[in-house]
Scaffold this motif. Structure first.
Motif, PDB file in Angstrom:
ATOM      1  N   SER A  42     -13.890   0.995  19.662  1.00 47.29           N
ATOM      2  CA  SER A  42     -14.718  -0.203  19.480  1.00 47.29           C
ATOM      3  C   SER A  42     -13.917  -1.472  19.272  1.00 47.29           C
ATOM      4  N   GLY A  43     -12.598  -1.357  19.224  1.00 45.58           N
ATOM      5  CA  GLY A  43     -11.769  -2.553  19.071  1.00 45.58           C
ATOM      6  C   GLY A  43     -11.726  -3.108  17.664  1.00 45.58           C
ATOM      7  N   LYS A  44     -12.207  -2.354  16.657  1.00 47.75           N
ATOM      8  CA  LYS A  44     -12.120  -2.804  15.262  1.00 47.75           C
ATOM      9  C   LYS A  44     -10.750  -2.400  14.720  1.00 47.75           C
ATOM     10  N   CYS A  45      -9.829  -3.309  14.815  1.00 39.45           N
ATOM     11  CA  CYS A  45      -8.431  -2.980  14.508  1.00 39.45           C
ATOM     12  C   CYS A  45      -8.253  -2.584  13.041  1.00 39.45           C
ATOM     13  N   LEU A  46      -7.461  -1.567  12.839  1.00 34.02           N
ATOM     14  CA  LEU A  46      -7.119  -1.140  11.484  1.00 34.02           C
ATOM     15  C   LEU A  46      -6.217  -2.166  10.820  1.00 34.02           C
ATOM     16  N   LYS A  47      -6.298  -2.228   9.493  1.00 32.77           N
ATOM     17  CA  LYS A  47      -5.438  -3.139   8.745  1.00 32.77           C
ATOM     18  C   LYS A  47      -4.072  -2.493   8.541  1.00 32.77           C
ATOM     19  N   GLN A  48      -3.041  -3.200   8.944  1.00 33.31           N
ATOM     20  CA  GLN A  48      -1.680  -2.659   8.825  1.00 33.31           C
ATOM     21  C   GLN A  48      -1.219  -2.688   7.371  1.00 33.31           C
ATOM     22  N   THR A  49      -0.580  -1.606   6.941  1.00 33.44           N
ATOM     23  CA  THR A  49       0.012  -1.544   5.598  1.00 33.44           C
ATOM     24  C   THR A  49       1.407  -2.131   5.651  1.00 33.44           C
ATOM     25  N   GLU A  50       1.637  -3.182   4.886  1.00 41.55           N
ATOM     26  CA  GLU A  50       2.939  -3.855   4.886  1.00 41.55           C
ATOM     27  C   GLU A  50       3.584  -3.714   3.521  1.00 41.55           C
ATOM     28  N   LEU A  51       4.885  -3.520   3.547  1.00 42.30           N
ATOM     29  CA  LEU A  51       5.626  -3.280   2.307  1.00 42.30           C
ATOM     30  C   LEU A  51       7.042  -3.816   2.466  1.00 42.30           C
ATOM     31  N   ASP A  52       7.515  -4.512   1.447  1.00 41.38           N
ATOM     32  CA  ASP A  52       8.906  -4.946   1.409  1.00 41.38           C
ATOM     33  C   ASP A  52       9.671  -3.935   0.554  1.00 41.38           C
ATOM     34  N   PRO A  53      10.394  -3.010   1.188  1.00 44.20           N
ATOM     35  CA  PRO A  53      11.041  -1.938   0.409  1.00 44.20           C
ATOM     36  C   PRO A  53      11.965  -2.450  -0.686  1.00 44.20           C
ATOM     37  N   GLN A  54      12.756  -3.461  -0.391  1.00 45.89           N
ATOM     38  CA  GLN A  54      13.692  -3.965  -1.394  1.00 45.89           C
ATOM     39  C   GLN A  54      12.954  -4.574  -2.581  1.00 45.89           C
ATOM     40  N   LYS A  55      11.940  -5.394  -2.287  1.00 46.17           N
ATOM     41  CA  LYS A  55      11.171  -6.023  -3.368  1.00 46.17           C
ATOM     42  C   LYS A  55      10.469  -4.965  -4.200  1.00 46.17           C
ATOM     43  N   GLU A  56       9.850  -4.009  -3.522  1.00 47.70           N
ATOM     44  CA  GLU A  56       9.128  -2.939  -4.207  1.00 47.70           C
ATOM     45  C   GLU A  56      10.074  -2.111  -5.068  1.00 47.70           C
ATOM     46  N   PHE A  57      11.265  -1.855  -4.524  1.00 47.44           N
ATOM     47  CA  PHE A  57      12.238  -1.020  -5.219  1.00 47.44           C
ATOM     48  C   PHE A  57      12.727  -1.707  -6.491  1.00 47.44           C
ATOM     49  N   TYR A  58      13.139  -2.966  -6.376  1.00 43.66           N
ATOM     50  CA  TYR A  58      13.710  -3.651  -7.532  1.00 43.66           C
ATOM     51  C   TYR A  58      12.660  -4.042  -8.564  1.00 43.66           C
ATOM     52  N   GLN A  59      11.389  -4.187  -8.138  1.00 48.10           N
ATOM     53  CA  GLN A  59      10.320  -4.458  -9.092  1.00 48.10           C
ATOM     54  C   GLN A  59      10.099  -3.278 -10.020  1.00 48.10           C
ATOM     55  N   ASN A  60      10.326  -2.086  -9.518  1.00 45.54           N
ATOM     56  CA  ASN A  60      10.054  -0.875 -10.289  1.00 45.54           C
ATOM     57  C   ASN A  60      11.255  -0.353 -11.066  1.00 45.54           C
ATOM     58  N   LEU A  61      12.326  -1.151 -11.121  1.00 46.72           N
ATOM     59  CA  LEU A  61      13.523  -0.703 -11.839  1.00 46.72           C
ATOM     60  C   LEU A  61      13.415  -0.982 -13.340  1.00 46.72           C
ATOM     61  N   ASP A  62      12.252  -0.725 -13.935  1.00 47.77           N
ATOM     62  CA  ASP A  62      12.133  -0.843 -15.375  1.00 47.77           C
ATOM     63  C   ASP A  62      12.716   0.414 -16.005  1.00 47.77           C
ATOM     64  N   TYR A  63      12.856   0.397 -17.292  1.00 51.44           N
ATOM     65  CA  TYR A  63      13.536   1.508 -17.963  1.00 51.44           C
ATOM     66  C   TYR A  63      12.514   2.523 -18.461  1.00 51.44           C
ATOM     67  N   PRO A  64      12.866   3.793 -18.437  1.00 48.61           N
ATOM     68  CA  PRO A  64      11.920   4.837 -18.840  1.00 48.61           C
ATOM     69  C   PRO A  64      11.597   4.760 -20.328  1.00 48.61           C
ATOM     70  N   GLU A  65      10.555   5.503 -20.708  1.00 49.42           N
ATOM     71  CA  GLU A  65      10.095   5.447 -22.096  1.00 49.42           C
ATOM     72  C   GLU A  65      11.082   6.089 -23.059  1.00 49.42           C
ATOM     73  N   TYR A  66      11.910   7.018 -22.588  1.00 47.68           N
ATOM     74  CA  TYR A  66      12.876   7.675 -23.469  1.00 47.68           C
ATOM     75  C   TYR A  66      14.125   6.818 -23.593  1.00 47.68           C
ATOM     76  N   ASP A  67      14.504   6.478 -24.832  1.00 44.57           N
ATOM     77  CA  ASP A  67      15.631   5.585 -25.075  1.00 44.57           C
ATOM     78  C   ASP A  67      16.524   6.184 -26.145  1.00 44.57           C
ATOM     79  N   PHE A  68      17.829   5.997 -26.008  1.00 48.32           N
ATOM     80  CA  PHE A  68      18.779   6.551 -26.977  1.00 48.32           C
ATOM     81  C   PHE A  68      18.655   5.892 -28.350  1.00 48.32           C
ATOM     82  N   SER A  69      18.005   4.752 -28.409  1.00 47.02           N
ATOM     83  CA  SER A  69      17.820   4.106 -29.713  1.00 47.02           C
ATOM     84  C   SER A  69      16.889   4.921 -30.616  1.00 47.02           C
ATOM     85  N   ASP A  70      16.134   5.858 -30.016  1.00 43.99           N
ATOM     86  CA  ASP A  70      15.234   6.713 -30.799  1.00 43.99           C
ATOM     87  C   ASP A  70      15.961   7.856 -31.485  1.00 43.99           C
TER      88      ASP A  70
END
Length: 511
Positions: free
Chosen positions: A168-196
């Protein structure tokens, strides 16, 4: 009418394109060939219901479907969407002139909903390599596949969306992702820390050395001394994964369906299998081989708690993968190789009762029980563990101390500085990236000793009855200690500290 449509199969961590040929002709019958497994053979029931519930049907004609290469075993339900669209186009129920430019995968529910698949990332990589225009797959896997640059990725929730896109020509929406941006955004630190962690400063130092040099480590101590707590915090001081490491790790987890709508994995994996695990589950295998725990911990940490409780046969199959940093699984018709470059962290009680040479202990084990218990761990396996450290219980005064301990972030900075030194040292070597990976030749080259340090090492090995296999391990660990301090040469203090981390080589433990 004959139509060709494309899917993909996973072998190891790589994908192979599958050509699905659908031919609708005069006669009656449904014939599916090309070595499909039971899940694929049952797909005609799912496809029939999904098409009927969306206003289409399986034609009452002779349908022949060939999955090429025909001599390659196909498995799983991810071909439902591929087969259904092939039937619709071949029976002229819909028009799709450019369907051969896309790779299409997805499992169908009876109402036409598209369910997630395994291996979306390696399939997307293969689709780009082979020049496909786009990849149509379930919504849940779209971000995972969109990591691949230069390939149009379309996530869908139902078969009707795909039909509308082509017919029917109803084009699907393309999924776009910036791997580098996505990767570095998620570089937070885990909940387990040696300070505990209260106290245990010497053990924290060991963990820092292990992280800096990529060394395997075993913690020996009574129950409640903090072995598991320390092990869980090791990933928090490891250097962040590079984009290449993240891609390798995500591919492995994608194959077993553990990446759901999250793109690239940004944290190093931490796997903690139970001691009842089988050898196939640990190193990989099965009738149709899947990655095991050692491959799922690739570029991360494999934690084996209560090491002597694991079956000895299970532990022994780890020896070669630990040395080669990959595991090869051979079957009669094919062989697959999975990467397995991981840090092993093991913990154990010093005796069956949990206490060793403690007159005040609630449970005391006999020497024979001790030997039987410790004998479950073979010498060759211990030979691959660089650091052995005894963990003592934390005294009450330190448990109640409110002073904040050093954080994982501060320790990680020192670890990363040491890793930078090792990166420069091994920049011309493809298979060596940190000190734990050095072979004998590289140890002799990068761990030169003065006469004074040689004499100290000789004296210690004789006095403490250290085994010959401990020699190279001591040099590797001493090299890492020197790197942490930024020293080019290995000094006597570095050797002395490294010698302390070979507890199980001493007389009175394993004999």
């Amino acid at each position: 009418m004959l139509i060709k449509i494309f899917g993909s199969a996973i072998f190891g961590v790589e994908a192979q394109t599958i050509i699905v040929e659908v031919n609708v002709d005069q006669g009656v019958g449904y014939h599916l060939v090309g070595l499909p497994d039971n899940a694929i053979k049952e797909s005609n029931y799912r496809i029939a219901a999904a098409l009927q519930n969306n206003g289409y049907r399986i034609p009452g004609k002779k349908i022949t479907i060939n999955m090429a290469p025909a001599d390659l075993r196909k498995e799983g339900s991810a071909y439902d969407l591929t087969l259904a669209l092939g039937i619709l186009v071949a029976s002229s129920q819909i028009k799709a002139t450019d369907i051969d430019e896309y790779l299409i995968m997805g499992e169908l529910s009876l109402d036409g909903t598209v369910n997630p698949i395994k291996g979306a990332l390696p399939i997307a990589i293969k689709a780009k390599e082979e020049g496909f225009k786009g990849f149509i797959l379930p919504n849940e896997n779209a971000k995972e596949a969109a990591v691949v640059d230069g390939l149009e990725v379309y996530g869908v929730s139902s078969i009707q969306e795909v039909i509308d896109h082509f017919h029917s020509g109803k084009c699907l929406k393309q999924t776009e992702l910036d791997p580098q941006k996505e990767f570095y955004q998620n570089l937070d630190y885990p909940e387990y820390d040696f300070s505990d962690v209260k106290g245990q400063e010497s053990i924290k130092r060991c963990m820092e050395i292990a992280a800096a040099g990529g060394h395997n480590i075993i913690l020996i101590g009574p129950p409640g001394s903090g072995k598991t707590m320390l092990a869980k915090r090791l990933p928090s001081i490891l250097p962040p994964m590079t984009l290449q490491e993240a891609l390798e790790t995500t591919k492995i987890h994608s194959v077993v369906g553990k990446v759901k709508n999250s793109g690239l994995m940004s944290h190093r994996p931490f796997r903690n299998p139970h001691h009842t695990i089988s050898s196939a589950a640990l190193v990989g295998g099965g009738s149709y081989p899947q990655p095991g725990e050692i491959s799922l911990s690739h570029n991360g940490v494999l934690f084996l708690d209560e090491l002597p409780e694991f079956e000895r046969r299970v532990l022994e199959v780890m020896r070669q993968p630990m040395e080669d940093r990959e595991v090869t699984i051979a079957r009669a018709k094919f062989t697959v190789t999975y990467p397995s470059s991981f840090m092993l962290v093991a913990s154990m009680n010093p005796s069956p009762g949990g206490y060793f040479n403690d007159p005040d202990a609630p449970v005391v084990s006999s020497p024979m029980e001790m030997q039987r218990y410790l004998g479950k761990i073979s010498g060759p396996l211990l030979d691959r563990i660089d650091i052995h450290i005894e963990v003592a219980p934390v005294p009450f005064e330190k448990l109640t101390n409110d002073q904040k301990a050093e954080s994982s972030l501060e320790i990680r900075r020192r670890v990363m500085n040491a890793r930078d030194i090792q990166t420069m040292r091994f920049q011309n070597l493809e298979t060596v990236h940190y000190n734990a990976q050095m072979n004998t030749k590289q140890i002799r080259q990068h761990c030169m000793l003065t006469l004074e340090t040689k004499e100290l090492l000789r004296s210690a090995m004789e006095r403490l009855n250290l085994s010959a296999r401990a020699y190279d391990r001591i040099l590797k660990v001493a090299r890492t200690i020197a790197d942490l301090e930024g020293n080019i040469e290995i000094s006597s203090s570095h050797i002395s500290e490294a010698i302390q981390y070979r507890s199980l080589d001493r007389e009175g433990w394993l004999g």
